[in-house]
Design an enzyme around this catalytic site. Sequence first.
Site, mmCIF file in Angstrom:
data_model
loop_
_atom_site.group_PDB
_atom_site.id
_atom_site.type_symbol
_atom_site.label_atom_id
_atom_site.label_comp_id
_atom_site.label_asym_id
_atom_site.label_seq_id
_atom_site.Cartn_x
_atom_site.Cartn_y
_atom_site.Cartn_z
ATOM 1 N N HIS A 101 0.849 -1.201 0.000
ATOM 2 C CA HIS A 101 0.000 0.000 0.000
ATOM 3 C C HIS A 101 0.871 1.233 0.000
ATOM 4 O O HIS A 101 1.993 1.220 0.512
ATOM 5 C CB HIS A 101 -0.963 -0.001 1.196
ATOM 6 C CG HIS A 101 -0.299 -0.228 2.503
ATOM 7 N ND1 HIS A 101 0.060 -1.490 2.942
ATOM 8 C CD2 HIS A 101 0.104 0.623 3.469
ATOM 9 C CE1 HIS A 101 0.636 -1.398 4.132
ATOM 10 N NE2 HIS A 101 0.689 -0.113 4.471
ATOM 11 N N HIS A 103 0.887 5.149 1.138
ATOM 12 C CA HIS A 103 0.211 6.143 1.974
ATOM 13 C C HIS A 103 0.159 7.489 1.261
ATOM 14 O O HIS A 103 1.187 7.969 0.756
ATOM 15 C CB HIS A 103 0.984 6.351 3.281
ATOM 16 C CG HIS A 103 0.976 5.180 4.209
ATOM 17 N ND1 HIS A 103 0.092 5.064 5.251
ATOM 18 C CD2 HIS A 103 1.754 4.072 4.263
ATOM 19 C CE1 HIS A 103 0.335 3.942 5.914
ATOM 20 N NE2 HIS A 103 1.340 3.319 5.340
HETATM 21 P P1 5GP Z 1 1.830 0.284 7.358
HETATM 22 O O1 5GP Z 1 2.360 0.553 8.739
HETATM 23 O O2 5GP Z 1 1.706 -1.200 7.077
HETATM 24 O O3 5GP Z 1 2.586 1.015 6.284
HETATM 25 O O4 5GP Z 1 0.387 0.927 7.325
HETATM 26 C C1 5GP Z 1 -0.779 0.249 7.620
HETATM 27 C C2 5GP Z 1 -1.867 1.299 7.688
HETATM 28 O O5 5GP Z 1 -3.114 0.677 7.537
HETATM 29 C C3 5GP Z 1 -1.911 2.077 9.006
HETATM 30 O O6 5GP Z 1 -1.822 3.463 8.723
HETATM 31 C C4 5GP Z 1 -3.267 1.703 9.611
HETATM 32 O O7 5GP Z 1 -3.864 2.780 10.271
HETATM 33 C C5 5GP Z 1 -4.052 1.261 8.402
HETATM 34 N N1 5GP Z 1 -5.054 0.231 8.652
HETATM 35 C C6 5GP Z 1 -4.843 -0.954 9.300
HETATM 36 N N2 5GP Z 1 -5.971 -1.699 9.263
HETATM 37 C C7 5GP Z 1 -6.885 -0.964 8.573
HETATM 38 C C8 5GP Z 1 -8.258 -1.216 8.218
HETATM 39 O O8 5GP Z 1 -8.845 -2.252 8.540
HETATM 40 N N3 5GP Z 1 -8.880 -0.244 7.482
HETATM 41 C C9 5GP Z 1 -8.260 0.922 7.123
HETATM 42 N N4 5GP Z 1 -8.978 1.809 6.403
HETATM 43 N N5 5GP Z 1 -6.981 1.178 7.448
HETATM 44 C C10 5GP Z 1 -6.313 0.254 8.176
#
Ligand code: 5GP
Length: 136
Positions: A101, A103
């Site tokens: 993903h 951001h």
């Molecule tokens: P990472 O740390 O893996 O780069 O980011 C994961 C992101 O996904 C975090 O910003 C977290 O808030 C978001 N996130 C985790 N679970 C969910 C979910 O079930 N729905 C949404 N909309 N965001 C999520």
Amino acid sequence: MKKDDCIFCKIANGEIPSKSLYEDDNFRVILDLGPATKGHALILPKEHYANLYELPENTAAEAMKLAKTMAGKMTAKLHADGFNLVQNNGEAAGQTVMHFHLHLIPRYENDGQHILWKPGTASSEELEDIQRQITE
Ligand code: 5GP
Ligand code: ZN
């Protein structure tokens, strides 16, 4: 391929509801549930790729094109003052959901966030050593 136990596969493909900002055949853009700032969103490919290393080149290119479009639109609509693209790969880099993903983080003057790193130091010799390590 979709991965059965992957929450972002389910969200991207509409099996779990989300606040979507955009959708096409290959991507969905959703609002992050734990936003760093107002409008923090995530670009999710509908296919499962764990991270940037696994992402096919053309999907990477399409994701960046979509990021550009979304950044322009979100900045205008939310009256943002700046914008961060952040993309984490692996636990060591802060990745918590193992489905690629990107951001999209609108920034506002004095929004209190600290997304940038603490600068270190390196000598010219150290930089040359790293340069050699990567390029040779
Ligand atoms: P990472 O740390 O893996 O780069 O980011 C994961 C992101 O996904 C975090 O910003 C977290 O808030 C978001 N996130 C985790 N679970 C969910 C979910 O079930 N729905 C949404 N909309 N965001 C999520
Ligand atoms: Zn997935």
